[in-house]
Write a protein that holds these residues in place. Structure first.
Motif, PDB file in Angstrom:
ATOM      1  N   ALA A   1       2.395   4.325  -6.507  1.00  0.00           N
ATOM      2  CA  ALA A   1       1.078   3.844  -6.952  1.00  0.00           C
ATOM      3  C   ALA A   1       0.650   4.537  -8.243  1.00  0.00           C
TER       4      ALA A   1
ATOM      5  N   ALA B   1      -5.827  13.412 -14.518  1.00  0.00           N
ATOM      6  CA  ALA B   1      -6.829  14.435 -14.218  1.00  0.00           C
ATOM      7  C   ALA B   1      -6.554  15.644 -15.106  1.00  0.00           C
TER       8      ALA B   1
ATOM      9  N   PHE C   1     -10.181  -5.341  -1.694  1.00  0.00           N
ATOM     10  CA  PHE C   1      -9.464  -6.431  -1.016  1.00  0.00           C
ATOM     11  C   PHE C   1     -10.351  -7.046   0.058  1.00  0.00           C
TER      12      PHE C   1
ATOM     13  N   LEU D   1       0.842  -1.197   0.000  1.00  0.00           N
ATOM     14  CA  LEU D   1       0.000   0.000   0.000  1.00  0.00           C
ATOM     15  C   LEU D   1       0.872   1.240   0.000  1.00  0.00           C
ATOM     16  N   GLY D   2       0.337   2.314  -0.621  1.00  0.00           N
ATOM     17  CA  GLY D   2       0.960   3.628  -0.496  1.00  0.00           C
ATOM     18  C   GLY D   2       0.191   4.362   0.592  1.00  0.00           C
TER      19      GLY D   2
ATOM     20  N   ILE E   1      -3.713  15.094  -6.448  1.00  0.00           N
ATOM     21  CA  ILE E   1      -4.249  13.724  -6.451  1.00  0.00           C
ATOM     22  C   ILE E   1      -3.586  13.020  -5.268  1.00  0.00           C
ATOM     23  N   PRO E   2      -4.378  12.459  -4.347  1.00  0.00           N
ATOM     24  CA  PRO E   2      -3.747  11.797  -3.206  1.00  0.00           C
ATOM     25  C   PRO E   2      -2.902  10.610  -3.666  1.00  0.00           C
TER      26      PRO E   2
ATOM     27  N   GLY F   1     -11.866   8.604  -3.726  1.00  0.00           N
ATOM     28  CA  GLY F   1     -12.003   9.261  -5.035  1.00  0.00           C
ATOM     29  C   GLY F   1     -13.092   8.576  -5.858  1.00  0.00           C
TER      30      GLY F   1
ATOM     31  N   TYR G   1       5.255  -7.631  -8.931  1.00  0.00           N
ATOM     32  CA  TYR G   1       6.097  -6.432  -8.903  1.00  0.00           C
ATOM     33  C   TYR G   1       5.816  -5.572  -7.679  1.00  0.00           C
TER      34      TYR G   1
HETATM   35  C1  LIG Z   1     -10.166  12.491  -2.876  1.00  0.00           C
HETATM   36  C2  LIG Z   1      -9.509  11.609  -3.913  1.00  0.00           C
HETATM   37  C3  LIG Z   1      -9.347  12.088  -5.197  1.00  0.00           C
HETATM   38  C4  LIG Z   1      -8.734  11.288  -6.171  1.00  0.00           C
HETATM   39  N1  LIG Z   1      -8.578  11.794  -7.428  1.00  0.00           N
HETATM   40  C5  LIG Z   1      -7.970  11.052  -8.381  1.00  0.00           C
HETATM   41  C6  LIG Z   1      -7.771  11.579  -9.702  1.00  0.00           C
HETATM   42  O1  LIG Z   1      -8.121  12.718  -9.998  1.00  0.00           O
HETATM   43  N2  LIG Z   1      -7.168  10.784 -10.620  1.00  0.00           N
HETATM   44  C7  LIG Z   1      -6.743   9.520 -10.318  1.00  0.00           C
HETATM   45  O2  LIG Z   1      -6.191   8.847 -11.211  1.00  0.00           O
HETATM   46  N3  LIG Z   1      -6.908   8.995  -9.079  1.00  0.00           N
HETATM   47  C8  LIG Z   1      -7.513   9.727  -8.114  1.00  0.00           C
HETATM   48  N4  LIG Z   1      -7.696   9.199  -6.855  1.00  0.00           N
HETATM   49  C9  LIG Z   1      -7.277   7.811  -6.574  1.00  0.00           C
HETATM   50  C10 LIG Z   1      -5.864   7.705  -5.922  1.00  0.00           C
HETATM   51  O3  LIG Z   1      -5.456   8.945  -5.457  1.00  0.00           O
HETATM   52  C11 LIG Z   1      -4.818   7.189  -6.920  1.00  0.00           C
HETATM   53  O4  LIG Z   1      -5.207   5.941  -7.442  1.00  0.00           O
HETATM   54  C12 LIG Z   1      -3.430   7.029  -6.265  1.00  0.00           C
HETATM   55  O5  LIG Z   1      -2.469   6.709  -7.238  1.00  0.00           O
HETATM   56  C13 LIG Z   1      -3.412   5.956  -5.174  1.00  0.00           C
HETATM   57  O6  LIG Z   1      -2.178   6.070  -4.495  1.00  0.00           O
HETATM   58  P1  LIG Z   1      -1.934   5.340  -3.115  1.00  0.00           P
HETATM   59  O7  LIG Z   1      -0.516   5.542  -2.759  1.00  0.00           O
HETATM   60  O8  LIG Z   1      -2.934   5.798  -2.133  1.00  0.00           O
HETATM   61  O9  LIG Z   1      -2.202   3.836  -3.549  1.00  0.00           O
HETATM   62  P2  LIG Z   1      -2.964   2.675  -2.709  1.00  0.00           P
HETATM   63  O10 LIG Z   1      -4.401   3.036  -2.607  1.00  0.00           O
HETATM   64  O11 LIG Z   1      -2.214   2.456  -1.452  1.00  0.00           O
HETATM   65  O12 LIG Z   1      -2.791   1.472  -3.682  1.00  0.00           O
HETATM   66  C14 LIG Z   1      -3.509   1.411  -4.889  1.00  0.00           C
HETATM   67  C15 LIG Z   1      -3.131   0.129  -5.634  1.00  0.00           C
HETATM   68  O13 LIG Z   1      -1.771   0.200  -6.042  1.00  0.00           O
HETATM   69  C16 LIG Z   1      -1.017  -0.856  -5.459  1.00  0.00           C
HETATM   70  N5  LIG Z   1       0.271  -0.287  -5.045  1.00  0.00           N
HETATM   71  C17 LIG Z   1       0.460   0.813  -4.270  1.00  0.00           C
HETATM   72  N6  LIG Z   1       1.776   1.056  -4.127  1.00  0.00           N
HETATM   73  C18 LIG Z   1       2.422   0.083  -4.809  1.00  0.00           C
HETATM   74  C19 LIG Z   1       3.794  -0.224  -5.022  1.00  0.00           C
HETATM   75  N7  LIG Z   1       4.772   0.516  -4.504  1.00  0.00           N
HETATM   76  N8  LIG Z   1       4.094  -1.311  -5.776  1.00  0.00           N
HETATM   77  C20 LIG Z   1       3.115  -2.079  -6.315  1.00  0.00           C
HETATM   78  N9  LIG Z   1       1.801  -1.832  -6.146  1.00  0.00           N
HETATM   79  C21 LIG Z   1       1.463  -0.774  -5.402  1.00  0.00           C
HETATM   80  C22 LIG Z   1      -1.833  -1.330  -4.270  1.00  0.00           C
HETATM   81  O14 LIG Z   1      -1.568  -2.691  -3.962  1.00  0.00           O
HETATM   82  C23 LIG Z   1      -3.248  -1.113  -4.761  1.00  0.00           C
HETATM   83  O15 LIG Z   1      -3.652  -2.188  -5.576  1.00  0.00           O
HETATM   84  C24 LIG Z   1      -8.295   9.982  -5.844  1.00  0.00           C
HETATM   85  C25 LIG Z   1      -8.458   9.502  -4.529  1.00  0.00           C
HETATM   86  C26 LIG Z   1      -9.051  10.317  -3.569  1.00  0.00           C
HETATM   87  C27 LIG Z   1      -9.196   9.804  -2.165  1.00  0.00           C
END
Ligand SMILES: Cc1cc2nc3c(=O)[nH]c(=O)nc-3n(C[C@H](O)[C@H](O)[C@H](O)COP(=O)(O)OP(=O)(O)OC[C@H]3O[C@@H](n4cnc5c(N)ncnc54)[C@H](O)[C@@H]3O)c2cc1C
Length: 337
Positions: free
Chosen positions: A116, A124, A329, A46-47, A110-111, A227, A172
């Protein structure tokens, strides 16, 4: 043993994993893999947990990626920025802007982590991670070696990449990404709501996007969410035309070189009567129906009920099946809604 995940999923759901490791360096990776091996349990990386929904406690090991650091280099035409996977992507954009490296501003606020970003190819305001990706550095668990996957081999698409493919799940771990950003900056104002920003700087575009996002999207620290819950569905032109005949306001976006039309999932959900819906402690956001929210102490079941209800109402009204964008999950790993 258990590891609480409430602080590690932006839905704010009170769920637990059997074991959890916050990975700050490669020594922690070794410890985590020792545990994975001896327990025989599955694992998830997770990130910030801003794109995941846990439907239950996870009977496995969670690795929270917090590898930090940047390396900057350049040639005559490009800036190259290598970022460790645990850095917040929005911090990357701000760091680049401070150093006079422009181009990422449409992806503001973007969070989530840099690691990730390639997974679902975040995007976006008319820009995507893939527009700037040079390569993704991974720990390949097939041979336990670090490798670089060139952007052209990542199969980036709309909210997808090779990292989402079934055969690569658990293969990966993304440890870093390198961006390639042209030195000659041209503002990307193709997205309709940015057109008014002609003549502005990258900083101003960044601030504008942040302000618009703050006004439209719920802050996960206040209202739990991940999101957009569903992807925008794609339909063929004849389906789009039938819809258009019935609802002349249906928003459709033609994709270049393709006979398909992308529909706005938020519009479909709203027209299916689910905007601002509330079932128990979960619901859809009143300003943007595509976002499923935790109004307080929602349980995973309450969030799942809302998502299933929305999907079924949209299907009943339009015959269109919404597919989650959020990764789901369950007790034993990734599952479907
Ligand atoms: C308020 C809000 C707004 C958002 N707006 C957008 C937007 O405009 N555009 C957009 O595209 N997304 C958006 N998102 C979704 C989110 O921000 C993105 O998908 C972001 O990339 C997730 O990052 P994370 O670190 O939280 O990943 P996580 O939620 O922790 O993980 C997401 C997935 O990636 C995998 N993963 C994470 N890190 C790794 C790693 N190092 N190696 C392998 N796999 C990994 C995880 O296992 C999981 O399957 C939004 C979310 C929120 C809450």
């Amino acid at each position: 043993m258990s590891f609480n995940l409430k602080a590690y999923n932006t839905f704010g759901l009170d769920v637990e994993a059997t074991y959890g490791f916050v990975i700050n360096d490669f020594v922690m990776f070794d410890m985590a893999f020792k545990k994975i091996k001896e327990s025989g349990l599955p694992f998830i990386v997770l990130g910030e947990g801003s794109d995941v929904l846990f439907t239950d406690d996870f009977n496995g090991v969670v690795l929270i990626n917090r590898l930090l650091g940047y390396e900057f280099s350049e040639d005559a035409n490009y800036h190259f920025v290598k970022i460790q996977a645990g850095e917040r992507f929005d911090n990357v954009i701000r760091t680049c802007i401070k150093r006079g490296i422009y181009g990422l501003e449409n992806l503001a606020f973007i969070p989530g982590t840099a690691g990730a970003a390639p997974v679902q190819n975040i995007g976006a305001y008319g820009a995507s991670f893939s527009d700037f990706c040079r390569y993704v550095e991974v720990l390949d668990l097939n041979n336990n070696k670090l490798a670089r996957i060139k952007a052209s081999d990542c199969e980036f698409g709309y909210r997808t990449s090779i990292f989402k493919k079934k055969e690569n799940i658990g293969r990966y771990i993304i440890t870093a990404v390198e961006l390639k950003i042209p030195k000659e900056w041209k503002p990307n104002l193709n997205y309709a709501s940015l057109a008014e920003l002609q003549g502005t700087t990258a900083e101003q575009i960044y601030e504008h996007v942040v302000n618009v996002r703050k006004s439209k999207l719920p802050d996960p620290k206040v209202i739990g969410n991940a999101g957009s819950f569903f992807k925008n569905p794609t339909v063929n032109i004849s389906t789009y035309e039938e819809l258009k005949a019935e609802y002349d306001t249906v928003p459709g976006y033609f994709t270049e070189g393709d006979d398909n039309v992308k529909l706005a999932a938020g519009w479909l959900i709203e027209k299916a009567g689910c905007k601002g819906l509330r079932l128990g402690n979960a619901g859809t956001y009143d300003k943007q129906s595509l976002i499923v929210v935790n109004h307080g102490e929602a349980t995973p079941d309450e969030v799942v009920n809302v998502a299933r209800f929305v999907r079924s109402e949209v299907h009943k009204k339009f015959g269109i099946e919404l597919v989650p964008e959020v990764r789901i999950f369950g007790r034993n790993g990734e599952c479907v809604l």
